[in-house]
Design an enzyme around this catalytic site. Structure first.
Site, PDB file in Angstrom:
ATOM      1  N   CYS A 410     103.812  13.335 135.946  1.00  0.00           N
ATOM      2  CA  CYS A 410     102.417  13.216 135.551  1.00  0.00           C
ATOM      3  C   CYS A 410     101.526  12.673 136.660  1.00  0.00           C
ATOM      4  O   CYS A 410     100.383  13.092 136.818  1.00  0.00           O
ATOM      5  CB  CYS A 410     102.296  12.377 134.300  1.00  0.00           C
ATOM      6  SG  CYS A 410     103.172  10.829 134.418  1.00  0.00           S
ATOM      7  N   HIS A 454     102.704   6.991 131.617  1.00  0.00           N
ATOM      8  CA  HIS A 454     102.031   8.259 131.828  1.00  0.00           C
ATOM      9  C   HIS A 454     100.822   8.018 132.724  1.00  0.00           C
ATOM     10  O   HIS A 454     100.339   6.892 132.846  1.00  0.00           O
ATOM     11  CB  HIS A 454     101.592   8.827 130.471  1.00  0.00           C
ATOM     12  CG  HIS A 454     101.188  10.256 130.512  1.00  0.00           C
ATOM     13  ND1 HIS A 454     101.924  11.238 131.136  1.00  0.00           N
ATOM     14  CD2 HIS A 454     100.105  10.893 129.991  1.00  0.00           C
ATOM     15  CE1 HIS A 454     101.317  12.393 131.000  1.00  0.00           C
ATOM     16  NE2 HIS A 454     100.194  12.211 130.305  1.00  0.00           N
ATOM     17  N   ASP A 470      94.151  15.676 130.464  1.00  0.00           N
ATOM     18  CA  ASP A 470      95.540  15.453 130.857  1.00  0.00           C
ATOM     19  C   ASP A 470      96.113  16.730 131.440  1.00  0.00           C
ATOM     20  O   ASP A 470      96.521  17.628 130.701  1.00  0.00           O
ATOM     21  CB  ASP A 470      96.365  15.001 129.652  1.00  0.00           C
ATOM     22  CG  ASP A 470      97.736  14.504 130.085  1.00  0.00           C
ATOM     23  OD1 ASP A 470      98.076  14.640 131.270  1.00  0.00           O
ATOM     24  OD2 ASP A 470      98.464  13.978 129.223  1.00  0.00           O
TER      25      ASP A 470
END
Lengths: 661, 317
Positions: A410, A454, A470
């Site tokens: 991520c 994350h 995201d």
């Protein structure tokens, strides 16, 4: 002193050895190998000495060993203070003391050292199993104390343990009172050793490629959340942590601007319902208090920053619990120019390929929103792979990731996305935190692990304010729905997720894990995080509003004093009941008969009493006869060896009709 | 009462029961006193009967001796009785040219010392020493008394004229002190109607021998007294020593006497263990004559009342 003349029996020494072994055992895995070996060696040697009274090691040798061991500890840790070094020194000394058990004083020293060493376990871990273990160890130490005290008679092992158990049980109320009412102060009373917080994991205040993916391999608990109402959907469960504004091309950091305080909720507007919940955060040695995006209120003392973080005044080093309110749908309003400037900062030397890509998007879009959409489409359409073990990146990680490796976790996606956005003139920043979490149906709370760490991006759009984007979700939408499966990750391969498990065995196993975690959660909530705040709450509930230190100390004193006074009065005033089970049963039987209005005279013998009872209640003749006969045989007859007849008497008395038929 | 047990029912010793029954045929309506007298004998103690003349003291002593197959002698104590009249004298035998000892009435199994408090203290003490030592010394020569040796002394109530009351130390030598009392109406009617007691006595056959009696006396020692019972006994003794009601507490000898009597009573009832009730039963007769009320006590308690207070004051757990 008389004690010096006493030589300790082998039995007593065995007790001490058992206590020391129990005390030292949990520490050994934490100790360096040579200390473990040393302790085990000394223990075995002591055992040998006990079984075969051999030559005791000479005093000179012991002194030499002591000095050498202390020196070894000092050179190993370069100090004798601190958690690790201190415990190591204690273990070494305690082991050596075992070889020098001559007098009662030596034995006492071993006992007291053991008590202390038991407590030091709590410096390392505070779980339920260790607490139970420590209780057992304390029991054995206390039994050993009993064994060294009662030297005159050989008592069975059980009697010492029983005595220790009774003593501990008697100490329990005082322990509870002390636990609840001992004045709690924020922070430790004295400085804990520097290394006390080593090993705390959590988000860092900077992000480099690979930082989060390494954190994501830890199954440790980050925090637990109870929602006061329905939990939000997975795509809304973003737990906000540090916001990163500044990048040098490789490392992301908060920058100066982000930590400016602001008044909550300031210009933020709620566009949906508010969510209320309680967070139990593990200590992570950093100030941020994680909360659901976007947090507007928090119950503990903290600062609200311009980028919507809640920061504690001091690093969170122990587990804390707070309640918070979040608005999952929000509009943050206008962006002021210093912030806009920070949100458009680019490192020197963004590669031409990256700039070209961004310029291309800008040219093809008529507003910022369309730029964002194109970027997401780009991530979705190009062969990007979401993996927990991405290849290492060189000097220009963004360029390398976007055009060459295309494998990343991520943080790679978030960083690349924000650089691209800023290149296209869209204000953007990186937000780190946690995403998702696992619901524990047993305890009705959500468990968020370090593995849920994350990183995502936020862009500012004119009509909506800061908006969460995201890019990872564009590449691997499953990431948002399911937690990572830590057991199934291999280098360079796409990340594997924990999908629905159908097997009964797997499901039962999960359920057991949930139950264990739920018990742990209660332990954390009510025992370990019972700090100043909880204490104040409890005292307020008991009627002590704004209880001061002094009041609490006074209450404590009064409570303990009251307890002791009560015990003293009870001991003074009680009529001691018979300790003889036969007499106890007899008196119960007399009480039964008294209910039938046959009261035994103060000096009435059993036979006369039985005659009177039979005369009054002929229907009870059989029971009265058998009880009286058995009682007389047990109490006035020749002493019997087995307790079978005592049990029989107790049984007869229990079965005796208590109400007139 | 179908399921009556051995412990709840007295009288399982067939031999002793037979003796009590036979004695009951002669001395009517006095079973308890008979049992006490027998208990006293079994416990190797001596019996003091404090009562008016004519209630059957002599009959009791005589029938006891006859039933048990023992040799019996009666001594009437008078103020001019001399020790030699009891112990015996040495008389010069002209044929052999030596002094020959003629044993007195004390040389028998059962001695009835009638109206012992009519004799002078000197004479009294001669008998009392024989009771204690089970032997006498006459003219420098010690002679054993026969076994068993049992003295039944009777004493007139002290208000009668011409009596030398026994001192406390002498009273202590008697294991028990009982009163026979008048018979109840039914017993008296039977007595009046029935045959002459002397004729009845003459017709009695002995039910056991002296050897059997000695064996029974030995059995008394093996009756079990549990710690719980000794606790109770000690509590009783302790109370008499602590309480201001009594002039002096009970002596250790009194404690032993109580225990022995209780054991004998238990044996008589066919038990091999002592119950608190046994102790309570023998308590009045063993303790009554040993326990004097304190002088400053305004309420003067009779012997039986003193014992009743004692019994009620010491609780049995």
């Amino acid at each position: 002193m008389q004690g010096h003349a006493t030589t300790l029996s082998a039995r007593t020494q065995t007790w001490l050895l058992a206590a020391v072994v129990l005390v030292v055992l949990p520490h050994l895995p934490r100790m360096p190998g040579w200390i473990t070996l040393f302790a085990i060696g000394v223990g075995l040697f002591k055992l040998l000495l006990l079984r075969r009274p051999w030559h005791q090691p000479p005093r000179m040798l012991l002194a030499l060993l002591t000095v050498a061991a202390s020196a070894a500890v000092f050179f190993y840790y370069s100090t004798l203070l601190g958690k690790q070094a201190g415990v190591a020194l204690l273990i070494v000394m305690l082991a050596l003391k075992l070889l020098e058990l001559h007098t009662l004083r030596d034995a006492r020293l071993v006992i007291y050292l053991s008590y202390f060493l038991v407590i030091t376990n709590f410096l390392f871990t505070q779980t339920i199993p260790i607490a139970v273990y420590m209780f057992v160890a304390t029991l054995v130490i206390t039994a050993a104390l009993s064994a060294i005290t009662h030297t005159s008679r050989q008592r069975p092992v059980g009697s010492h343990l029983r005595l220790a158990a009774v003593l501990l049980a008697q100490a329990l109320p005082i322990m509870l009172v002390l636990f609840v009412f001992f004045p709690r102060v924020a922070g430790p009373l004295w400085g804990l050793p520097k290394d006390a917080y080593a090993g705390m994991t959590g988000l860092s205040d900077s992000m480099t490629p690979g930082a989060i993916s390494s954190l994501a391999q830890s199954g440790a608990t980050a925090f637990r959340v109870e929602f006061f109402g329905p939990a939000p959907a997975a795509e809304l469960r973003y737990w906000r942590g540090p916001v990163l504004w500044h990048t040098d091309g490789r490392t992301w950091s908060p920058g100066r601007i982000g930590s400016y305080p602001r008044k909550p909720p300031d210009a933020v507007q709620n566009r949906g319902e508010a969510l209320r919940y309680a967070v139990t955060l593990e200590g992570h040695d950093k100030p941020w208090l994680l909360a659901l995006d976007l947090p507007v209120q928090i119950s503990t003392r903290a600062v609200y920053t311009v980028d919507f973080q809640w920061l504690s005044y001091r690093p969170v080093r122990e587990r804390i619990r707070y309640e918070a309110t979040s608005w999952p749908h929000y509009d943050t309003g206008p962006l002021h120019s210093p912030l806009r400037k920070a949100a458009l900062q680019l490192p020197e030397g963004v590669s031409p390929r990256v700039q070209e890509l961004a310029r291309d998007w800008r040219a093809r879009a008529d507003n910022d929103r369309a730029v964002v959409q194109q970027a997401l489409d780009y991530f979705r359409s190009q062969p990007f792979v979401y993996t927990l073990q991405p290849p290492l990146l060189g000097d220009d990680p963004v360029d390398e990731f976007l055009f060459e490796t295309r494998r990343g976790f991520c943080e790679h996606y978030a960083a690349a996305f924000v650089v691209l956005m800023r290149s296209a003139g869209v204000p953007a920043r990186v937000v780190t935190g946690y995403q998702g979490g696992e619901y524990n149906p047993v305890g009705d709370y959500w468990l968020i692990r370090q593995a849920d760490a994350h990183a995502w991006a936020e862009v500012w759009l004119p009509a909506a304010g800061w908006l969460r984007v995201d890019p990872t979700a564009a590449v691997a939408p499953e990431r948002i729905e399911h937690p990572l499966d830590l057991d199934l990750q291999a280098a360079g391969t796409p990340a594997r997720f924990r999908l629905l498990e159908t097997g009964l065995l797997v499901r039962s196993w999960r359920r057991l894990q949930f139950a264990v975690d739920a018990v742990n959660n209660h332990w954390n909530q009510w025992v370990l995080s019972y700090g100043p705040q909880r204490q104040l709450e409890l005292l307020a509930a008991l009627g002590f509003r704004q209880a001061s230190w002094r009041e609490m100390a006074l209450t404590l004193l009064l409570l303990i004093g009251g307890c002791l006074l009560g015990i003293a009065l009870w001991m003074l005033l009680r009529t001691p009941g018979p300790s003889d089970p036969v007499l106890q049963a007899w008196q119960r039987y007399c009480k039964h008969l008294a209910r039938l209005n046959i009261r035994r005279g103060a000096s009435e013998g059993p036979r006369d009493f039985a005659r009177r009872a039979i005369a009054a209640h002929p229907e009870l003749a059989a029971q009265v006869c058998s009880i009286t006969e058995l009682y007389i045989r047990l109490r006035y007859g020749k002493p019997l060896q087995d307790s079978h007849e005592v049990k029989q008497l107790q049984q007869l008395v229990r079965r005796f009709p208590q109400h007139a038929g | 009462m179908a399921q009556n047990s051995a412990i709840l029912q007295p009288g399982m010793n067939a031999l002793l029961d037979g003796i009590v029954e036979r004695l009951g045929e002669i001395i009517l309506g006095k079973e308890h006193q008979l049992r006490l007298a027998l208990t006293c004998l079994l416990a190797r103690g001596h019996l003091l009967i404090e009562d008016l003349p004519g209630v059957g003291k002599t009959t009791l002593a005589h029938s006891l001796a006859t039933v048990l197959g023992l040799h019996y002698q009666r001594i009437q104590f008078t103020s001019d009785l001399l020790p030699a009249d009891i112990l015996g004298v040495s008389i010069y035998n002209r044929d052999t040219g030596e002094f020959q000892f003629h044993p007195g009435p004390v040389f028998s199994h059962i001695v009835l010392a009638d109206e012992i408090n009519r004799a002078t203290p000197k004479t009294q003490s001669a008998l009392l020493e024989a009771m204690e030592e089970h032997q006498i010394t006459v003219e420098g020569q010690t002679r054993e008394l026969p076994q068993p040796f049992f003295v039944i002394a009777t004493q007139n109530p002290l208000y009668q004229i011409g009596t030398f009351p026994l001192p406390e130390s002498q009273l202590d030598r008697f294991l028990m002190c009982i009163e026979l009392g008048y018979p109840d109406a039914g017993a008296e009617r039977e007595l009046l109607r029935g045959a002459d007691r002397r004729t009845l006595l003459a017709g009695i056959e002995p039910l056991m021998s002296a050897g059997q009696l000695l064996e029974l006396q030995r059995q008394v020692d093996s009756v079990h007294a549990a710690d719980a019972l000794l606790d109770y006994l000690q509590a009783l003794l302790d109370f008499t020593r602590q309480s201001p009601r009594y002039q002096n507490g009970l002596s250790p000898r009194a404690g032993l006497a109580l225990l022995h009597s209780a054991k004998a009573w238990a044996l008589l009832a066919g038990r091999d263990l002592v119950l608190p009730e046994d102790l309570q039963t023998v308590l009045p007769v063993v303790v009554g004559h040993r326990l004097q009320a304190a002088e400053d006590q305004t309420e003067s308690l009779s012997g039986s009342e003193r014992v009743r207070v004692l019994l009620e004051s010491v609780p049995l757990p």
